[in-house]
Design a protein around this motif. Sequence first.
Motif, PDB file in Angstrom:
ATOM      1  N   ARG A  39      84.738  40.487  95.130  1.00  9.67           N
ATOM      2  CA  ARG A  39      84.561  39.069  95.394  1.00  9.67           C
ATOM      3  C   ARG A  39      83.140  38.586  95.131  1.00  9.67           C
ATOM      4  NH1 ARG A  39      84.459  37.819 100.260  1.00  9.67           N
ATOM      5  NH2 ARG A  39      83.691  39.868 100.867  1.00  9.67           N
ATOM      6  N   VAL A  40      82.210  39.500  94.921  1.00  8.49           N
ATOM      7  CA  VAL A  40      80.816  39.109  94.814  1.00  8.49           C
ATOM      8  C   VAL A  40      80.529  38.448  93.469  1.00  8.49           C
ATOM      9  CG1 VAL A  40      79.977  41.302  93.845  1.00  8.49           C
ATOM     10  CG2 VAL A  40      78.449  39.886  95.253  1.00  8.49           C
ATOM     11  N   SER A  41      79.694  37.422  93.507  1.00  4.29           N
ATOM     12  CA  SER A  41      79.208  36.768  92.297  1.00  4.29           C
ATOM     13  C   SER A  41      77.746  37.164  92.127  1.00  4.29           C
ATOM     14  CB  SER A  41      79.336  35.247  92.429  1.00  4.29           C
ATOM     15  OG  SER A  41      78.718  34.593  91.344  1.00  4.29           O
ATOM     16  N   VAL A  42      77.382  37.668  90.944  1.00  2.00           N
ATOM     17  CA  VAL A  42      76.039  38.207  90.709  1.00  2.00           C
ATOM     18  C   VAL A  42      75.339  37.389  89.633  1.00  2.00           C
ATOM     19  CG1 VAL A  42      74.681  40.253  90.193  1.00  2.00           C
ATOM     20  CG2 VAL A  42      76.957  40.506  91.213  1.00  2.00           C
ATOM     21  N   LYS A  43      74.136  36.923  89.963  1.00  2.00           N
ATOM     22  CA  LYS A  43      73.321  36.191  88.995  1.00  2.00           C
ATOM     23  C   LYS A  43      72.032  36.967  88.749  1.00  2.00           C
ATOM     24  CE  LYS A  43      70.773  31.875  88.259  1.00  2.00           C
ATOM     25  NZ  LYS A  43      70.393  30.563  88.859  1.00  2.00           N
ATOM     26  N   ALA A  44      71.738  37.242  87.487  1.00  4.62           N
ATOM     27  CA  ALA A  44      70.506  37.944  87.120  1.00  4.62           C
ATOM     28  C   ALA A  44      69.360  36.946  86.981  1.00  4.62           C
ATOM     29  CB  ALA A  44      70.700  38.709  85.818  1.00  4.62           C
ATOM     30  N   THR A  45      68.196  37.332  87.436  1.00  7.95           N
ATOM     31  CA  THR A  45      67.002  36.502  87.270  1.00  7.95           C
ATOM     32  C   THR A  45      66.202  36.991  86.067  1.00  7.95           C
ATOM     33  OG1 THR A  45      65.501  37.857  88.614  1.00  7.95           O
ATOM     34  CG2 THR A  45      66.928  36.305  89.788  1.00  7.95           C
ATOM     35  N   GLU A  46      65.074  36.347  85.807  1.00  2.00           N
ATOM     36  CA  GLU A  46      64.237  36.740  84.673  1.00  2.00           C
ATOM     37  C   GLU A  46      63.240  37.822  85.040  1.00  2.00           C
ATOM     38  OE1 GLU A  46      60.736  33.424  84.890  1.00  2.00           O
ATOM     39  OE2 GLU A  46      62.700  32.741  84.174  1.00  2.00           O
ATOM     40  N   TYR A  47      63.276  38.264  86.307  1.00  2.00           N
ATOM     41  CA  TYR A  47      62.301  39.247  86.774  1.00  2.00           C
ATOM     42  C   TYR A  47      62.854  40.672  86.700  1.00  2.00           C
ATOM     43  CZ  TYR A  47      60.160  35.022  88.648  1.00  2.00           C
ATOM     44  OH  TYR A  47      59.611  33.776  88.792  1.00  2.00           O
ATOM     45  N   PHE A  48      61.940  41.639  86.771  1.00  2.00           N
ATOM     46  CA  PHE A  48      62.351  43.034  86.844  1.00  2.00           C
ATOM     47  C   PHE A  48      61.279  43.825  87.589  1.00  2.00           C
ATOM     48  CE2 PHE A  48      62.608  47.435  85.198  1.00  2.00           C
ATOM     49  CZ  PHE A  48      63.915  47.717  85.592  1.00  2.00           C
ATOM     50  N   ASN A  49      61.719  44.521  88.649  1.00  2.00           N
ATOM     51  CA  ASN A  49      60.831  45.387  89.420  1.00  2.00           C
ATOM     52  C   ASN A  49      59.612  44.628  89.952  1.00  2.00           C
ATOM     53  OD1 ASN A  49      60.391  47.968  90.527  1.00  2.00           O
ATOM     54  ND2 ASN A  49      58.934  48.479  88.903  1.00  2.00           N
ATOM     55  N   HIS A  50      59.847  43.371  90.339  1.00  2.00           N
ATOM     56  CA  HIS A  50      58.775  42.511  90.835  1.00  2.00           C
ATOM     57  C   HIS A  50      58.550  42.786  92.321  1.00  2.00           C
ATOM     58  CE1 HIS A  50      56.546  38.807  91.752  1.00  2.00           C
ATOM     59  NE2 HIS A  50      56.355  38.674  90.439  1.00  2.00           N
ATOM     60  N   ALA A  51      57.343  42.512  92.795  1.00  2.00           N
ATOM     61  CA  ALA A  51      57.013  42.806  94.190  1.00  2.00           C
ATOM     62  C   ALA A  51      57.833  41.971  95.168  1.00  2.00           C
ATOM     63  CB  ALA A  51      55.516  42.580  94.423  1.00  2.00           C
ATOM     64  N   PHE A  52      57.963  40.656  94.908  1.00  2.00           N
ATOM     65  CA  PHE A  52      58.684  39.812  95.871  1.00  2.00           C
ATOM     66  C   PHE A  52      59.716  38.886  95.227  1.00  2.00           C
ATOM     67  CE2 PHE A  52      54.627  37.785  94.808  1.00  2.00           C
ATOM     68  CZ  PHE A  52      55.033  36.542  94.339  1.00  2.00           C
ATOM     69  N   ALA A  53      59.846  38.905  93.903  1.00  2.00           N
ATOM     70  CA  ALA A  53      60.877  38.121  93.222  1.00  2.00           C
ATOM     71  C   ALA A  53      62.076  39.023  92.943  1.00  2.00           C
ATOM     72  CB  ALA A  53      60.341  37.538  91.914  1.00  2.00           C
ATOM     73  N   PRO A  54      63.291  38.637  93.350  1.00  2.00           N
ATOM     74  CA  PRO A  54      64.458  39.516  93.184  1.00  2.00           C
ATOM     75  C   PRO A  54      64.919  39.601  91.742  1.00  2.00           C
ATOM     76  CG  PRO A  54      65.151  37.388  94.033  1.00  2.00           C
ATOM     77  CD  PRO A  54      63.639  37.363  94.013  1.00  2.00           C
ATOM     78  N   ASP A  55      65.583  40.687  91.437  1.00  2.00           N
ATOM     79  CA  ASP A  55      66.166  40.879  90.099  1.00  2.00           C
ATOM     80  C   ASP A  55      67.562  40.270  90.007  1.00  2.00           C
ATOM     81  OD1 ASP A  55      64.208  42.978  88.765  1.00  2.00           O
ATOM     82  OD2 ASP A  55      64.518  43.611  90.838  1.00  2.00           O
ATOM     83  N   LEU A  56      68.290  40.282  91.129  1.00  2.00           N
ATOM     84  CA  LEU A  56      69.659  39.780  91.158  1.00  2.00           C
ATOM     85  C   LEU A  56      69.862  38.962  92.436  1.00  2.00           C
ATOM     86  CD1 LEU A  56      71.463  43.156  90.281  1.00  2.00           C
ATOM     87  CD2 LEU A  56      70.896  41.330  88.657  1.00  2.00           C
ATOM     88  N   ILE A  57      70.763  37.985  92.379  1.00  2.00           N
ATOM     89  CA  ILE A  57      71.151  37.188  93.540  1.00  2.00           C
ATOM     90  C   ILE A  57      72.658  37.358  93.738  1.00  2.00           C
ATOM     91  CG2 ILE A  57      71.232  34.904  94.603  1.00  2.00           C
ATOM     92  CD1 ILE A  57      68.434  35.839  94.199  1.00  2.00           C
ATOM     93  N   LEU A  58      73.065  37.725  94.956  1.00  2.00           N
ATOM     94  CA  LEU A  58      74.482  37.926  95.267  1.00  2.00           C
ATOM     95  C   LEU A  58      74.992  36.758  96.116  1.00  2.00           C
ATOM     96  CD1 LEU A  58      74.531  41.720  96.280  1.00  2.00           C
ATOM     97  CD2 LEU A  58      74.466  40.679  93.989  1.00  2.00           C
ATOM     98  N   ARG A  59      76.175  36.267  95.756  1.00  2.00           N
ATOM     99  CA  ARG A  59      76.833  35.204  96.514  1.00  2.00           C
ATOM    100  C   ARG A  59      78.306  35.560  96.686  1.00  2.00           C
ATOM    101  NH1 ARG A  59      73.149  32.208  93.398  1.00  2.00           N
ATOM    102  NH2 ARG A  59      71.830  30.792  94.633  1.00  2.00           N
ATOM    103  N   TRP A  60      78.926  34.950  97.703  1.00  2.00           N
ATOM    104  CA  TRP A  60      80.338  35.178  97.975  1.00  2.00           C
ATOM    105  C   TRP A  60      81.053  33.846  98.155  1.00  2.00           C
ATOM    106  CZ3 TRP A  60      76.463  38.361  99.411  1.00  2.00           C
ATOM    107  CH2 TRP A  60      76.617  39.721  99.148  1.00  2.00           C
TER     108      TRP A  60
END
Length: 481
Positions: A39-60
């Motif tokens: 059921r999870v919806s996954v959105k990728a961000t433009e970041y990778f291995n960043h200190a405080f910016a996420p790589d993916l956002i999960l929504r339901w």
Amino acid sequence: MSTSYAQSVRNAIDPSDPRRSVHAVKQTVINELRETDSRVSVKATEYFNHAFAPDLILRWPQDSGTRRVFLRADPDPVYLAQDLDIAGSPDAIFFSLTPSERAMPLLVDNPLHSAALASGALLTDADGLQEFIEFRREAPVVSLASSAILQGGRGLVQRQEAIEVSRGISDGFAAAQVLDVPTTRSATQVIGEMFDDVRRDRLTRFLNAVWVGSGGDAASFPAATDVGGSLDDEALAFLLDLDEITDDTFWRRIGRGISLERLSSLVISQPSSNLQRLVSNNLDVLHAKLCRITLSQPQLWDEQAGLRWAIDRGMLALQGDRFTAFLAGRREDLNVRAEDVDGISVGELVKRAVRHRISVAQLELSTIRRTLTYGSDRVEDVAHDEELSDFADVLGPTARVNAAIASLSGARNLRCEFNSLTGHGRTAAKFPIVELLYTALALMLDLTEEEQDEISTFLSLRSLSRLEDSASLFDPEDLPE
């Protein structure tokens, strides 16, 4: 076992092409997240291995909350502890792309686990999530845990912890069915530690419902937290999707507080043996306002021959070999197009009413030029009137019954519209679905004797008769003369 997600992540890493490598790694992790919880919806961000910016956002769906996924190339506990200090929070998941080479201490002695619990964050990796995926193939009830771990899991959940959580849910479900106090208590303790309050309460209520459904006293359920409240829709849907539970008493207890509207809103795999059990053992508490029948042709290759319950287009439906009868509590919930068929002759209406012992208070008839109503001011059964037969003869062979008002128990009237094959109450009144279905099908379809017997038996509440020593709904002495 096929290639693991951990191996797939390693295969995706290509030092010669960093941009392509980042995309491949993210897509592999996304695939595993979706297999962990469909059921999870996954959105990728433009970041990778960043200190405080996420790589993916999960929504339901139907949930305003989100979780941020931070992919971590270095699994060193020291660095993960620093990540917790920087971005640790209940909506954070730190996903290690490679396994740690350090031996991890037991959770009770693991400061990383304690720090993650304190922040509410989840620390996991590909091996940990894969254990949930693999475990639920043998124990489908673990799907509850694999879904909940992404939404509300916390602490350190790597391979061994995932095995313990999965086994705890599986063993707890089996234990609750036989009222095994120690094992059920152990499961609730695992749930209490590894999930946030929302998911903890949801999973604990699920085990509590199984406990009570299996004959246990709610007050003796072994949980450290209050488990008041009903089984939520997600847990009920998982229960219906499990392998068949053949205990009718269990399903009767589970279903006493379930409404038609709630049941119709569930999304489950079809066909469901447990849905048959749940509905058949709770026919006396399920009520509907409308029934609409659609026609179909029996298929020689249909392996699901015979009557069966289904949830179709957001409605509970009774499916037969040549019809489907949809039930709804409100007209706006009736999400199926009406049939466009001719009415029936007066003689056919009388034949059906007499054959099925249905009292008809009023008829609406039409000819080529006129529409007429025939009824009784005293709400008598007009199907036996000699005058009706004479009236039909005067109108001629083209006269058709467009609608009939059937009198049911409790001074309730059901309007059956033959042109659209729709039955509904004339006011806001609702009917037990047994009465509604039987009357609508008997009046609006030309049932064979075999079909009549099958429907009567299917809707007879025979399981309730054994439990309560009550007569079948369609025992001859209970039918109107």
